[in-house]
Motif scaffolding. Structure first.
Motif, PDB file in Angstrom:
ATOM      1  N   ILE A   7       0.835  -1.198   0.000  1.00  0.00           N
ATOM      2  CA  ILE A   7       0.000   0.000   0.000  1.00  0.00           C
ATOM      3  C   ILE A   7       0.872   1.251   0.000  1.00  0.00           C
ATOM      4  O   ILE A   7       1.920   1.290   0.651  1.00  0.00           O
ATOM      5  N   ILE A   8       0.421   2.258  -0.750  1.00  0.00           N
ATOM      6  CA  ILE A   8       1.050   3.574  -0.706  1.00  0.00           C
ATOM      7  C   ILE A   8       0.038   4.529  -0.091  1.00  0.00           C
ATOM      8  O   ILE A   8      -1.053   4.733  -0.639  1.00  0.00           O
ATOM      9  N   GLY A   9       0.396   5.096   1.062  1.00  0.00           N
ATOM     10  CA  GLY A   9      -0.520   5.988   1.773  1.00  0.00           C
ATOM     11  C   GLY A   9      -0.946   5.407   3.100  1.00  0.00           C
ATOM     12  O   GLY A   9      -0.914   4.182   3.301  1.00  0.00           O
ATOM     13  N   TYR A  10      -1.331   6.290   4.012  1.00  0.00           N
ATOM     14  CA  TYR A  10      -1.753   5.840   5.346  1.00  0.00           C
ATOM     15  C   TYR A  10      -2.894   6.710   5.887  1.00  0.00           C
ATOM     16  O   TYR A  10      -3.108   6.799   7.090  1.00  0.00           O
ATOM     17  N   GLY A  11      -3.646   7.338   4.977  1.00  0.00           N
ATOM     18  CA  GLY A  11      -4.755   8.204   5.377  1.00  0.00           C
ATOM     19  C   GLY A  11      -6.021   7.428   5.716  1.00  0.00           C
ATOM     20  O   GLY A  11      -5.982   6.214   5.979  1.00  0.00           O
ATOM     21  N   GLU A  12      -7.139   8.141   5.660  1.00  0.00           N
ATOM     22  CA  GLU A  12      -8.419   7.578   6.109  1.00  0.00           C
ATOM     23  C   GLU A  12      -8.829   6.347   5.321  1.00  0.00           C
ATOM     24  O   GLU A  12      -9.217   5.324   5.897  1.00  0.00           O
ATOM     25  N   ILE A  13      -8.768   6.421   3.989  1.00  0.00           N
ATOM     26  CA  ILE A  13      -9.211   5.277   3.182  1.00  0.00           C
ATOM     27  C   ILE A  13      -8.226   4.119   3.292  1.00  0.00           C
ATOM     28  O   ILE A  13      -8.615   2.947   3.269  1.00  0.00           O
ATOM     29  N   ALA A  14      -6.945   4.425   3.445  1.00  0.00           N
ATOM     30  CA  ALA A  14      -5.934   3.380   3.646  1.00  0.00           C
ATOM     31  C   ALA A  14      -6.200   2.640   4.946  1.00  0.00           C
ATOM     32  O   ALA A  14      -6.106   1.406   5.016  1.00  0.00           O
ATOM     33  N   LEU A  15      -6.544   3.404   5.976  1.00  0.00           N
ATOM     34  CA  LEU A  15      -6.862   2.818   7.276  1.00  0.00           C
ATOM     35  C   LEU A  15      -8.075   1.898   7.170  1.00  0.00           C
ATOM     36  O   LEU A  15      -8.090   0.788   7.717  1.00  0.00           O
ATOM     37  N   GLU A  16      -9.078   2.335   6.432  1.00  0.00           N
ATOM     38  CA  GLU A  16     -10.288   1.525   6.279  1.00  0.00           C
ATOM     39  C   GLU A  16      -9.991   0.229   5.527  1.00  0.00           C
ATOM     40  O   GLU A  16     -10.494  -0.839   5.885  1.00  0.00           O
ATOM     41  N   MET A  17      -9.173   0.329   4.485  1.00  0.00           N
ATOM     42  CA  MET A  17      -8.821  -0.884   3.741  1.00  0.00           C
ATOM     43  C   MET A  17      -8.054  -1.862   4.616  1.00  0.00           C
ATOM     44  O   MET A  17      -8.297  -3.078   4.587  1.00  0.00           O
ATOM     45  N   ALA A  18      -7.132  -1.345   5.432  1.00  0.00           N
ATOM     46  CA  ALA A  18      -6.366  -2.218   6.324  1.00  0.00           C
ATOM     47  C   ALA A  18      -7.277  -2.892   7.344  1.00  0.00           C
ATOM     48  O   ALA A  18      -7.092  -4.076   7.676  1.00  0.00           O
ATOM     49  N   GLU A  19      -8.267  -2.160   7.832  1.00  0.00           N
ATOM     50  CA  GLU A  19      -9.234  -2.726   8.782  1.00  0.00           C
ATOM     51  C   GLU A  19     -10.061  -3.828   8.127  1.00  0.00           C
ATOM     52  O   GLU A  19     -10.339  -4.871   8.741  1.00  0.00           O
ATOM     53  N   VAL A  20     -10.459  -3.609   6.877  1.00  0.00           N
ATOM     54  CA  VAL A  20     -11.256  -4.599   6.155  1.00  0.00           C
ATOM     55  C   VAL A  20     -10.444  -5.876   5.927  1.00  0.00           C
ATOM     56  O   VAL A  20     -10.949  -6.990   6.093  1.00  0.00           O
ATOM     57  N   LEU A  21      -9.183  -5.709   5.554  1.00  0.00           N
ATOM     58  CA  LEU A  21      -8.325  -6.876   5.379  1.00  0.00           C
ATOM     59  C   LEU A  21      -8.158  -7.639   6.695  1.00  0.00           C
ATOM     60  O   LEU A  21      -8.215  -8.873   6.726  1.00  0.00           O
ATOM     61  N   LYS A  22      -7.960  -6.891   7.782  1.00  0.00           N
ATOM     62  CA  LYS A  22      -7.793  -7.505   9.103  1.00  0.00           C
ATOM     63  C   LYS A  22      -9.033  -8.296   9.487  1.00  0.00           C
ATOM     64  O   LYS A  22      -8.934  -9.423  10.006  1.00  0.00           O
ATOM     65  N   LYS A  23     -10.199  -7.724   9.203  1.00  0.00           N
ATOM     66  CA  LYS A  23     -11.466  -8.396   9.492  1.00  0.00           C
ATOM     67  C   LYS A  23     -11.561  -9.734   8.768  1.00  0.00           C
ATOM     68  O   LYS A  23     -12.152 -10.695   9.280  1.00  0.00           O
ATOM     69  N   ASN A  24     -10.958  -9.790   7.587  1.00  0.00           N
ATOM     70  CA  ASN A  24     -11.007 -11.010   6.779  1.00  0.00           C
ATOM     71  C   ASN A  24      -9.732 -11.845   6.890  1.00  0.00           C
ATOM     72  O   ASN A  24      -9.443 -12.673   6.027  1.00  0.00           O
ATOM     73  N   GLY A  25      -8.971 -11.604   7.984  1.00  0.00           N
ATOM     74  CA  GLY A  25      -7.810 -12.434   8.280  1.00  0.00           C
ATOM     75  C   GLY A  25      -6.606 -12.194   7.397  1.00  0.00           C
ATOM     76  O   GLY A  25      -5.785 -13.095   7.206  1.00  0.00           O
ATOM     77  N   ARG A  26      -6.491 -10.963   6.869  1.00  0.00           N
ATOM     78  CA  ARG A  26      -5.382 -10.659   5.970  1.00  0.00           C
ATOM     79  C   ARG A  26      -4.741  -9.330   6.357  1.00  0.00           C
ATOM     80  O   ARG A  26      -5.250  -8.608   7.201  1.00  0.00           O
ATOM     81  N   THR A  27      -3.616  -9.020   5.714  1.00  0.00           N
ATOM     82  CA  THR A  27      -2.991  -7.721   5.903  1.00  0.00           C
ATOM     83  C   THR A  27      -2.115  -7.413   4.694  1.00  0.00           C
ATOM     84  O   THR A  27      -1.903  -8.273   3.831  1.00  0.00           O
TER      85      THR A  27
END
Length: 319
Positions: A7-27
């Motif tokens: 990933i490039i970026g760490y803003g709001e949408i990046a944070l949301e994507m990381a949370e979604v991946l975490k929810k589905n057992g990924r990162t």
């Protein structure tokens, strides 16, 4: 097959994507951001293995299969091109680039490199939209006649932030208009050929609100209302000969109400989960790579980018 994402970026949408991946057992496997310290903090939070000191380091990493770009709009084209030239598939946040010329160039590079390039436009990947598009194409509702889209949000005026700063790709069209235009294009039989509009501008010079009218060769009309300093319902309506379809909170819509015009009968449908909108993008991206598809709704993104470019030209707004 398991794909490695960076990933490039760490803003709001990046944070949301990381949370979604975490929810589905990924990162993510790796991350790069303008601030190494912020990227490092993001990595620690989500268990990301690699933190790159620069973008070149990320692009040169042979372990990375897909790059997800979640940076300000003005930097998208640069990162997309560099990633593709280094052999990486790319999923980029909306708007994918600032104008149709940048997208055409990016598409050509992706084709030459035999890579997947896609825009992270949620509604293209929501199960509800795929369901409705199939039903419309089957002729169940009769031909499409008109599409109406409303999207308005209230943003406190600040000429320095990304919403109102022209150098950062600001303006209502780039931020929320891309959703409305994507909704219209998804349900139109073919790309619009005639475009007209009315617009008012913020003090910084970006578009603050607008009314947009589109029509195509099939006599389908789309009417779009955008506002950046006044709330509107996020509502999309598809009006067909035999029924009209209403979707609220349409950017991540998973519910629709269908009204059959002959007898007024209503049908309520639900398909997918709004909270999984970003994960649907991930799954579709990986499916496209696995099946060696050359594009993933990028033709729609190109049509939308063409419309936005023409509007900006008409408004004398340089992007």
């Amino acid at each position: 097959m398991k794909y490695s994402w960076a990933i490039i970026g760490y803003g709001e949408i990046a944070l949301e994507m990381a949370e979604v991946l975490k929810k589905n057992g990924r990162t993510f496997y790796g991350i790069f951001g303008r601030s190494f310290e912020k990227a490092l903090s993001f990595a620690h939070r989500f268990g990301i293995s690699k933190v790159y000191k620069n973008a070149e380091e990320l692009f040169s990493d042979k372990s990375v299969d897909i790059v997800y770009i979640a940076t300000p709009n003005s930097s998208h084209a640069m990162y997309i091109t560099d990633a593709l030239l280094h052999g990486k598939n790319v999923l980029c946040e909306k708007p994918i680039v600032l104008n149709s010329f940048q997208l055409s160039n990016a598409q050509n590079t992706a084709k030459k490199k035999n890579l997947i390039l896609s825009e992270a436009m949620t509604l293209y990947h929501m199960p509800l939209y795929k369901n409705l598009q199939k039903r419309i194409q089957s002729g169940e509702f009769g031909s499409v006649k008109m599409i109406q889209v409303n999207f308005g949000s209230f943003k406190p005026y600040n000429p320095e932030n990304r919403f109102f700063n022209p150098e950062k790709g600001g303006g209502a069209l780039m931020d929320i208009g891309v959703y409305a235009l994507s909704f219209a294009r998804w349900f139109m039989t073919c790309a619009p050929e005639q475009i007209s509009s009315q617009v008012t501008f913020a003090q910084s010079g970006v578009d603050e609100q607008s009314g947009i009218l589109l029509s195509n060769s099939k006599n389908e009309i789309a009417v779009i209302s955008l506002s950046f300093r006044a709330k509107q319902p996020k509502r999309g309506t598809v009006i067909c000969e035999n029924a009209f379809i209403e979707i609220y909170d349409f950017p991540r819509g998973n519910k629709a109400e269908i009204t059959w015009t002959q007898d007024g009968k209503k049908e309520f449908i639900e398909d997918g989960n709004a909270e999984d909108a970003l994960f649907y993008e991930v799954l579709d991206m990986e499916k496209a790579i696995l099946n060696s598809e050359k594009e993933m709704y990028l033709d729609y993104s190109q049509d939308v980018s063409d419309i936005m470019t023409k509007l900006c030209s008409t408004w004398n707004f340089s992007v």
